[in-house]
Design an enzyme around this catalytic site. Sequence first.
Site, short mmCIF file in Angstrom:
data_model
loop_
_atom_site.label_atom_id
_atom_site.label_comp_id
_atom_site.label_asym_id
_atom_site.label_seq_id
_atom_site.Cartn_x
_atom_site.Cartn_y
_atom_site.Cartn_z
N ASP A 99 -0.97 12.90 15.26
CA ASP A 99 -0.45 11.67 15.86
C ASP A 99 1.08 11.72 15.78
OD1 ASP A 99 -0.61 9.08 16.92
OD2 ASP A 99 -0.87 8.15 14.98
N THR A 103 2.01 13.48 8.58
CA THR A 103 1.09 13.98 7.56
C THR A 103 1.06 15.51 7.54
OG1 THR A 103 -0.28 12.04 8.02
CG2 THR A 103 -1.28 13.77 6.68
N ASP A 155 -12.29 7.33 11.90
CA ASP A 155 -12.71 5.96 11.59
C ASP A 155 -11.73 4.90 12.06
OD1 ASP A 155 -10.63 6.65 9.63
OD2 ASP A 155 -11.18 4.72 8.73
#
Length: 171
Positions: A99, A103, A155
């Site tokens: 994204d 991270t 999720d």
Amino acid sequence: MAELSKEVLLTAEQLAKRIEELAEEISRDYQGRTLTAVCILKGSFVTLADLIRKLTCPVSCEFIRVSLSDENDTPREVQYTTPFEIAGKDILLIEDILDTGVTLNYLINQLSESGPRSLRVLVLLDKSEARKVEIEADYTGFKIPNRFVVGYGLDFNERYRELPYITWMKS
Ligand code: IMP
Ligand code: MG
């Protein structure tokens, strides 16, 4: 309130076909070596499980988690489910979605310090429009539009990981 879209972005068949193609490419690239596939929890566990069953090179599986700081979404530390050897190993990081890139960028820097023989990245999904850090994966499943997607491990507040396809949340 966020609601699940009734449309499908990627079907189970599309996902299975692409995973098989990636597994073939990876098996060729890592011929004669033993791959250490590192699953970044939690979202990547479905990708890892499907991918490794299509590989023809030897593979060991490891699991890590990145904890995020409370104030903002910046990575704070890498948590190893069980410690594993990185030095001299052929590491393939498996991430569900790229994204902003924050991270993965953090993880690559952290793991590089332990001296792997090679370090590559596989991402199932790439939302390139959302990128804040310059980073490209070595293996990419699908480029997708900048929407919040769920299913196949991904999720929304811990829901929808079990869906065999990928869809998105309508806001
Ligand atoms: P990045 O640091 O912004 O690249 O964040 C990547 C992480 O954010 C992924 O590992 C996911 O856990 C989460 N994420 C980003 N976009 C989505 C999405 O559309 N659906 C579900 N999780 C997402
Ligand atoms: Mg998540």
